[in-house]
Every structure is written in structure tokens, then in C-alpha cells.
Design a protein around this motif. Structure first.
Motif, PDB file in Angstrom:
ATOM      1  N   SER A 147       0.725  -1.158  -0.085  1.00 53.39           N
ATOM      2  CA  SER A 147       0.008   0.016   0.098  1.00 53.39           C
ATOM      3  C   SER A 147       0.814   1.162   0.168  1.00 53.39           C
ATOM      4  O   SER A 147       2.108   1.284   0.481  1.00 53.39           O
ATOM      5  N   PHE A 148       0.375   2.221  -0.381  1.00 54.99           N
ATOM      6  CA  PHE A 148       1.070   3.584  -0.758  1.00 54.99           C
ATOM      7  C   PHE A 148       0.171   4.692  -0.548  1.00 54.99           C
ATOM      8  O   PHE A 148      -1.053   4.517  -0.231  1.00 54.99           O
ATOM      9  N   LYS A 149       0.754   5.814   0.249  1.00 56.53           N
ATOM     10  CA  LYS A 149       0.091   6.910   0.524  1.00 56.53           C
ATOM     11  C   LYS A 149       0.535   8.184  -0.118  1.00 56.53           C
ATOM     12  O   LYS A 149       1.552   8.628  -0.314  1.00 56.53           O
ATOM     13  N   TYR A 150      -0.400   8.988  -0.769  1.00 53.43           N
ATOM     14  CA  TYR A 150      -0.036  10.372  -1.001  1.00 53.43           C
ATOM     15  C   TYR A 150      -0.225  11.275  -0.113  1.00 53.43           C
ATOM     16  O   TYR A 150      -1.363  11.519   0.338  1.00 53.43           O
ATOM     17  N   ASP A 151       1.025  11.655   0.447  1.00 55.11           N
ATOM     18  CA  ASP A 151       1.006  12.735   1.413  1.00 55.11           C
ATOM     19  C   ASP A 151       0.523  14.339   0.785  1.00 55.11           C
ATOM     20  O   ASP A 151       1.143  14.763  -0.114  1.00 55.11           O
ATOM     21  N   GLU A 152      -0.700  14.900   1.372  1.00 56.02           N
ATOM     22  CA  GLU A 152      -1.261  15.941   0.822  1.00 56.02           C
ATOM     23  C   GLU A 152      -0.214  17.173   1.104  1.00 56.02           C
ATOM     24  O   GLU A 152      -0.312  18.194   0.200  1.00 56.02           O
ATOM     25  N   GLU A 153       0.382  17.135   2.128  1.00 61.40           N
ATOM     26  CA  GLU A 153       1.107  18.339   2.513  1.00 61.40           C
ATOM     27  C   GLU A 153       2.619  18.514   1.681  1.00 61.40           C
ATOM     28  O   GLU A 153       2.882  19.527   1.374  1.00 61.40           O
ATOM     29  N   THR A 154       3.263  17.279   1.350  1.00 59.36           N
ATOM     30  CA  THR A 154       4.428  17.249   0.835  1.00 59.36           C
ATOM     31  C   THR A 154       4.139  16.850  -0.571  1.00 59.36           C
ATOM     32  O   THR A 154       4.928  17.124  -1.500  1.00 59.36           O
ATOM     33  N   ARG A 155       2.935  16.446  -0.957  1.00 58.45           N
ATOM     34  CA  ARG A 155       2.457  16.001  -2.431  1.00 58.45           C
ATOM     35  C   ARG A 155       3.555  14.899  -2.918  1.00 58.45           C
ATOM     36  O   ARG A 155       3.834  14.856  -4.034  1.00 58.45           O
ATOM     37  N   ARG A 156       4.109  14.041  -2.146  1.00 59.45           N
ATOM     38  CA  ARG A 156       5.090  12.907  -2.371  1.00 59.45           C
ATOM     39  C   ARG A 156       4.354  11.739  -2.089  1.00 59.45           C
ATOM     40  O   ARG A 156       3.294  11.586  -1.503  1.00 59.45           O
ATOM     41  N   ILE A 157       4.448  10.699  -2.885  1.00 58.47           N
ATOM     42  CA  ILE A 157       4.090   9.271  -2.780  1.00 58.47           C
ATOM     43  C   ILE A 157       5.128   8.558  -2.044  1.00 58.47           C
ATOM     44  O   ILE A 157       6.205   8.469  -2.184  1.00 58.47           O
ATOM     45  N   GLU A 158       4.392   7.706  -1.042  1.00 60.87           N
ATOM     46  CA  GLU A 158       5.460   6.904  -0.394  1.00 60.87           C
ATOM     47  C   GLU A 158       4.865   5.756   0.207  1.00 60.87           C
ATOM     48  O   GLU A 158       3.545   5.383   0.193  1.00 60.87           O
ATOM     49  N   LYS A 159       5.584   4.714   0.766  1.00 57.12           N
ATOM     50  CA  LYS A 159       5.163   3.403   1.202  1.00 57.12           C
ATOM     51  C   LYS A 159       4.473   3.694   2.515  1.00 57.12           C
ATOM     52  O   LYS A 159       4.652   4.489   3.092  1.00 57.12           O
ATOM     53  N   LEU A 160       2.977   2.921   2.631  1.00 54.16           N
ATOM     54  CA  LEU A 160       2.291   3.289   3.793  1.00 54.16           C
ATOM     55  C   LEU A 160       3.115   2.867   5.096  1.00 54.16           C
ATOM     56  O   LEU A 160       2.812   3.474   6.120  1.00 54.16           O
ATOM     57  N   GLU A 161       3.685   1.592   4.805  1.00 49.72           N
ATOM     58  CA  GLU A 161       4.628   1.180   6.078  1.00 49.72           C
ATOM     59  C   GLU A 161       5.861   0.643   5.989  1.00 49.72           C
ATOM     60  O   GLU A 161       6.048   0.648   4.683  1.00 49.72           O
ATOM     61  N   ASN A 162       6.574   0.758   6.762  1.00 49.86           N
ATOM     62  CA  ASN A 162       8.088   0.318   6.703  1.00 49.86           C
ATOM     63  C   ASN A 162       7.934  -1.004   6.032  1.00 49.86           C
ATOM     64  O   ASN A 162       7.324  -2.044   6.742  1.00 49.86           O
ATOM     65  N   ASP A 163       8.648  -1.432   4.769  1.00 46.82           N
ATOM     66  CA  ASP A 163       8.655  -2.792   4.186  1.00 46.82           C
ATOM     67  C   ASP A 163       9.796  -3.640   4.820  1.00 46.82           C
ATOM     68  O   ASP A 163       9.798  -4.757   4.619  1.00 46.82           O
ATOM     69  N   GLY A 164      10.660  -3.185   5.738  1.00 47.65           N
ATOM     70  CA  GLY A 164      11.771  -4.167   6.373  1.00 47.65           C
ATOM     71  C   GLY A 164      12.769  -4.664   5.529  1.00 47.65           C
ATOM     72  O   GLY A 164      13.477  -5.798   6.050  1.00 47.65           O
ATOM     73  N   ASP A 165      13.195  -3.932   4.351  1.00 50.45           N
ATOM     74  CA  ASP A 165      14.144  -4.555   3.456  1.00 50.45           C
ATOM     75  C   ASP A 165      15.386  -3.952   3.850  1.00 50.45           C
ATOM     76  O   ASP A 165      16.489  -4.246   3.133  1.00 50.45           O
TER      77      ASP A 165
END
Length: 312
Positions: A147-165
Motif C-alpha cells: 500500500s502507498f500513501k499520497y501525502d497531501e502536505e508534501t505532495r509525495r507518494i510513499e510506502k504506507l508502512e516500513n517494508d523491512g528490507d
């Protein structure tokens, strides 16, 4: 000899049995003989790379390999809807009664899609609408392992949670990382320079496969970002086809507020009650106790008009 040296070489990236990456899920499925010829299963690590490039080149949907487990996300309680991508069906989560909220995108595992009969729809199709009342298990947004999140404040897309890699995620490498391939290529190049010419052919072939994997990953990463940003642009521009429940409520409230018949005071109280609940839901506050029975028609109209302006 060279193959054995490479085989026993330890990666600088920590192995994590709970690693939550698409790479890890593809590798697990390769080990179950899902994506390559069974006759190859006892071959060395080159088989894994060849199997991975086969997966990538065939554009097998990511939703076919991610596990079916999903969980509700408190920060993003409402399900906006679903749309189809080249990676599989994506669900969209947001805060329904809060403007400028972060948006979450989650790839829906195939098993979950079938179980809940989630439709296959393009988000720019004339018949596809988002929002409105979701029923039953589809009402609350649930996130899959990818899952991924679009951050409205920074306008960036990031992983929703740490993927542990153990790798810091960058926006252009959210679906796939390629640092492990880069590490392997470097190791193989060093190994190739230290063995006779006649033993270098299979190493060169492996390097070529790894470079092809990196190229395929790059294309998929860019395609994912493009899909998400296209969707976000439509939401921000107001061009996404949405069912807006509040519009109808506002129109009805405005019409009710002009009624003059004595009997309509019951309807006015009912509409005021509905708008109060809606206003407090938007603000996230607890509904305060207001005795609407003590208000006359003029006071009810005034309250309704104030609430309309507040929630508009």
C-alpha cells in the motif's frame, strides 16, 4: 569454482523473513514453482534471476503474488472505491468528511478481489463513479501488504508502512528496489575479472539478466507513480466522477428552510438534526446535545442555514 564463490557471497542487505516487498513475494512464489519450469528448480541462483525477469517481462500482476491478509487503517477509515491498473485492482482510502486529506492506494490480492466480488473498472471510464455509500465489508478501507500513501502536505507518494528490507525508499522506486541487483552485478564483475576467459561466459549472461531486471523494474516503478498521480490530479481538479452525498442534502435543506406551513416544523427539526450530525462528523468532534424541540421555526431555519454554510 566461480559459481561457488558467488553462491556463498553474503549480501550486505539483511535478510528478513517478514520483508514486505513485492520482490520478496515474487521470490517466495518462485520457490513454489509458480512462475518457472519445474525442471529448473534445482539449478543455482541464476534460475531465480531468470525466473524474475520472466515474471517482469510477462507483466504478471503484482496482485497475484501478494498475500491475502489485509487490515483496517484508522487514519484512513473510508473506502472511496476501486480502479484497475496493469499491476491489478487498487482500492482508494481517504477521510470522507475531511478536505485535503491524504489518500491511500492499496493493491488488492486476487483472492480478496474474488472473495468480495470487487469489480474491474478503469477510473476514467464513463460508467465508473467513486464515493457514495459503500455497503458491508466494502465500507471501511483496508490496506494490503502493498500500500502507498499520497501525502497531501508534501505532495509525495510513499510506502504506507516500513517494508523491512533495510533500504530507504525513494518515490521512483516504491514498487521495486534494485539495490540488490546492483550489488550482485558489482560482485559478479569482480568475480569475472579474477577467472580465466573461458569461465566468464555464464557470469556475463547473469549480469545481463540482472540489468534487464533493473530496466523492467524501472519501467514498472514509473508506471505505478504515473497511475497514482493521474488519479490524484483528477481528485484535486474535481474532475473525478464522484457521488457527492452532501450536495443533495444541502439542496433539500435550502428548500426546507423556505417552507412556511406549521406542519413543516417537524421536517425542519429532522433536517437540523441530520445537518448537526454531518457537521460534527466533518469536524471530528463529539455531537453536543441540543434540544431542537425548544426552537421555533425561525430559529430552526437560522440554525439550518448556519449549518449549510459550515458544511458547504
Amino acid at each position: 569454482m566461480g559459481g561457488e564463490i558467488y553462491k556463498n557471497k553474503k549480501s550486505k542487505f539483511k535478510k528478513n523473513g517478514n520483508e514486505n516487498t513485492l520482490d520478496a513475494y515474487i521470490t517466495k512464489n518462485i520457490s513454489k514453482n509458480l512462475w518457472w519450469n519445474k525442471s529448473q528448480e534445482k539449478e543455482n541462483k541464476q534460475t531465480e534471476s531468470k525466473s524474475k525477469i520472466e515474471f517482469l517481462k510477462k507483466n504478471i500482476k503484482a496482485t497475484k503474488v501478494i498475500p491475502p491478509g489485509m487490515k483496517q487503517i484508522k487514519e484512513t477509515p473510508d473506502n472511496l472505491g476501486y480502479f484497475e491498473t496493469q499491476f491489478g485492482t487498487v482500492s482508494v482510502g481517504y477521510k470522507k468528511y475531511k478536505k485535503n486529506t491524504d489518500i491511500v492506494f492499496s493493491l488488492i490480492p486476487e483472492r480478496v478481489k474474488k472473495e468480495y466480488r470487487i469489480p474491474t473498472r478503469k477510473f476514467d471510464s464513463p460508467s465508473t463513479y467513486f464515493g457514495g455509500e459503500m455497503k458491508g465489508s466494502k465500507k471501511n478501507f483496508k490496506a494490503s501488504k502493498l500500500s502507498f500513501k499520497y501525502d497531501e502536505e508534501t505532495r509525495r507518494i510513499e510506502k504506507l508502512e516500513n517494508d523491512g528490507d533495510g533500504i530507504v525508499d525513494k518515490e521512483d522506486k516504491l514498487l521495486y528496489e534494485d539495490k540488490r541487483e546492483s550489488e550482485k552485478i558489482k560482485e559478479l564483475q569482480e568475480l569475472r575479472s579474477n577467472i580465466p576467459l573461458k569461465g566468464r561466459q555464464h557470469i556475463s549472461e547473469e549480469i545481463e539478466v540482472l540489468r534487464n531486471i533493473q530496466e523492467e523494474k524501472k519501467e514498472d516503478n514509473l508506471a505505478l507513480i504515473k497511475e497514482i498521480r493521474k488519479f490524484v490530479r483528477k481528485i484535486n481538479k474535481g474532475t473525478l466522477k464522484k457521488i457527492i452525498e452532501s450536495d443533495e442534502a444541502v439542496v433539500r435543506s435550502q428548500r426546507i428552510a423556505t417552507f412556511s406551513n406549521l406542519d413543516d416544523i417537524i421536517i425542519l427539526r429532522k433536517r437540523a438534526e441530520e445537518l448537526l450530525k454531518h457537521a460534527f462528523k466533518i469536524s471530528g468532534e463529539k455531537l453536543k446535545s441540543i434540544n431542537l424541540n425548544r426552537l421555533n421555526k425561525a430559529q430552526l431555519r437560522e440554525l439550518i442555514n448556519k449549518l449549510i454554510k459550515k458544511t458547504d
